[in-house]
Write an enzyme that holds these catalytic residues in place. Structure first.
Site, PDB file in Angstrom:
ATOM      1  CD1 TRP A 321      71.235  84.509 -40.904  1.00 49.04           C
ATOM      2  CD2 TRP A 321      70.630  85.826 -42.597  1.00 49.04           C
ATOM      3  NE1 TRP A 321      70.488  85.539 -40.378  1.00 49.04           N
ATOM      4  CE2 TRP A 321      70.103  86.364 -41.396  1.00 49.04           C
ATOM      5  CE3 TRP A 321      70.376  86.485 -43.795  1.00 49.04           C
ATOM      6  CZ2 TRP A 321      69.346  87.524 -41.372  1.00 49.04           C
ATOM      7  CZ3 TRP A 321      69.616  87.647 -43.770  1.00 49.04           C
ATOM      8  CH2 TRP A 321      69.103  88.155 -42.565  1.00 49.04           C
ATOM      9  CG  HIS A 322      70.236  85.780 -47.602  1.00 52.84           C
ATOM     10  ND1 HIS A 322      71.600  85.834 -47.390  1.00 52.84           N
ATOM     11  CD2 HIS A 322      69.807  87.066 -47.598  1.00 52.84           C
ATOM     12  CE1 HIS A 322      71.981  87.094 -47.284  1.00 52.84           C
ATOM     13  NE2 HIS A 322      70.920  87.863 -47.390  1.00 52.84           N
ATOM     14  N   GLY A 323      68.208  81.605 -46.681  1.00 59.29           N
ATOM     15  CA  GLY A 323      67.182  80.609 -46.927  1.00 59.29           C
ATOM     16  C   GLY A 323      67.757  79.218 -47.045  1.00 59.29           C
TER      17      GLY A 323
END
Length: 468
Positions: A321-323
């Site tokens: 989700w963060h990257g």
């Protein structure tokens, strides 16, 4: 547009508030939507069209799900279509290039012909507003929320600029009543301004100088071990004060508009275990992953083995989700393994027998190592950085130049202040809705003036959430 620029502070926000407070209440949500679209479209106007599409389609799916006479099958099909639509858009814009480049690398490894990868621009904040909208649909399906009565209110919720591009992730049911009626008072306004200033100062006075140190060390070839440790420490402080600073600014701006947002951080670096840390760090994301993914997978209701699997999957997806990089996969996997280990021990860490300062120190050290994965450009760079931290690297000539950046009185002072604050934190969220005191004014006004002065002198003012 971001909060820590003169355009937002001196132009956007004053003009927005001037119009907002002179409008009848029934028009204020519409004004929030229009102004939020301007705020969001400041980088790239076409991003607004994508957010508007998500808003319109999810509002319509919500009507279908809650329609009188809708059969269980129709409701299931509607929520499935909504989830697939939202996640497909998110997957294309955020993960297409990562997946395509990974596939090309696999094809090259076996000598097969590679294909041309389409360049896709990532819309800023797409993960945040997609999750906002998705939680609305899922809560409607579960019966945990009532449908939005007006498109104006729902669009204001999705586009609400205080939390649009950097969180916290707020669920519709949290703001539903506030969208229909909320209180605007001088006390609430002043409290919101105070919290905004604290967050603004965190970003400008603490996060940015720490980021300057972190970027210098992570960008260096083969730093000395002490330099590598200082770089990792600086990044740990940067991401905390940057992220918590933006959350504070969001909470403050929300309160100015009459909204109450939930707390997103609770002194995470004082955690005594990784399980404890994930109750304190990015609380809104942790709760969303728990309520909509972990429980959906079965939570801890299907035996120990399935519980460990579910924890690992949730944290792996939380990393993604963060990257869209392998370093984020590794970061999520690392935390997943630690959570599984603590769950196996009855939610106790391997060092639970130590005194509290020892438990805090080890937890912070584990988090520090994980931040190297989070910050590194790729897995090769991360492994080289770990080697440098552990003294196995060959320090290059450029390492000697880092001292001019890291060990100046200014940066050592900033790092020292950060260390004091994270272990004896001052929580802006704890400021109650009490009348403004002269003591508070004596703190926040000089703090804001100083932060503004530094903002104009800084050439380094990164926005960490482009990849989100």
């Amino acid at each position: 547009m971001v909060f820590t620029t003169h355009i937002f502070v001196f132009y956007f926000l004053p003009l927005f508030l001037l119009v907002y407070y002179n409008l009848p209440f029934r028009w204020r949500n519409a004004w929030i939507t229009l102004a939020s679209y301007l705020f969001y479209g400041w980088w790239e106007p076409w991003f607004v069209g994508l957010m508007l599409f998500t808003t319109v389609t999810d509002f319509m799916w919500g009507k279908v799900i809650t329609r009188d006479g809708a059969t269980p099958l129709e409701r299931k099909l509607a929520v499935a279509a909504c989830v697939v639509t939202n996640l497909s858009l998110l997957a294309f814009f955020k993960y297409y290039m990562f997946a395509a480049e990974t596939l090309n690398q696999m094809l090259a490894a076996v000598g097969a012909q590679q294909f041309r990868v389409l360049t896709v621009v990532l819309p800023i904040g797409i993960s945040f507003y997609t999750f906002h909208s998705l939680t609305y649909i899922l809560d409607l399906y579960r019966g945990h929320a009532s449908p939005a009565k007006s498109f104006t209110g729902f669009s204001a919720f999705v586009a609400l600029f205080p939390d649009l591009v950097a969180g916290p992730i707020i669920r519709y049911k949290t703001l539903a009543e506030q969208l229909r009626a909320r209180e605007h008072t001088a006390v609430r306004f002043a409290s919101g301004i105070s919290i905004f200033i604290v967050g603004f100062a965190k970003k400008i006075l603490l996060a940015n100088p720490c980021g300057n140190v972190a970027d210098a060390v992570f960008g260096a070839a083969n730093p000395y071990p002490l330099d590598a440790w200082m770089g990792a420490l600086a990044y740990a402080f940067q991401i905390y004060f940057d992220f918590s600073g933006y959350s504070d600014m969001a909470v403050g701006l929300g309160r100015i508009l009459g909204f109450e947002f939930p707390r997103n951080f609770d002194a995470p670096y004082r955690s005594e275990s990784i399980t404890d840390l994930w109750r304190r760090w990015h609380i809104s994301l942790s709760s969303v992953l728990r309520d909509y993914l972990y429980y959906a997978l079965g939570g801890n209701r299907k035996g120990e083995g399935r519980t460990y699997f579910n924890l690992g999957v949730v944290m792996l997806l939380g990393g993604l989700w963060h990257g869209a990089k392998w370093t984020f996969v590794a970061w999520g996997t690392f935390h997943g393994l630690l959570l599984v280990l603590e769950r196996w021990r009855g939610k106790q860490s391997l060092y639970s027998g130590l005194p509290a300062p020892g438990r805090i120190a080890i937890t912070f050290m584990l988090m520090l190592f994980s931040w190297v994965l989070f910050r590194a450009d790729n897995m090769t760079a991360a492994m080289e950085y770990f080697r440098a931290m552990l003294g196995f690297g060959q320090a290059g000539e450029v390492s000697a130049l880092l001292a001019a950046i890291i060990y100046t009185p200014y940066h050592l002072l900033i790092l020292g202040i950060c260390a004091v604050l994270v272990f004896q934190p001052f929580q802006a969220h704890d400021w109650s809705l009490s009348p403004v005191t002269w003591g508070r004014i004596a703190v926040v006004v000089p703090l804001f003036v100083l932060a503004l002065m530094i903002m104009y002198s800084q050439s380094f003012n990164p926005f960490l959430y482009f990849q989100f």
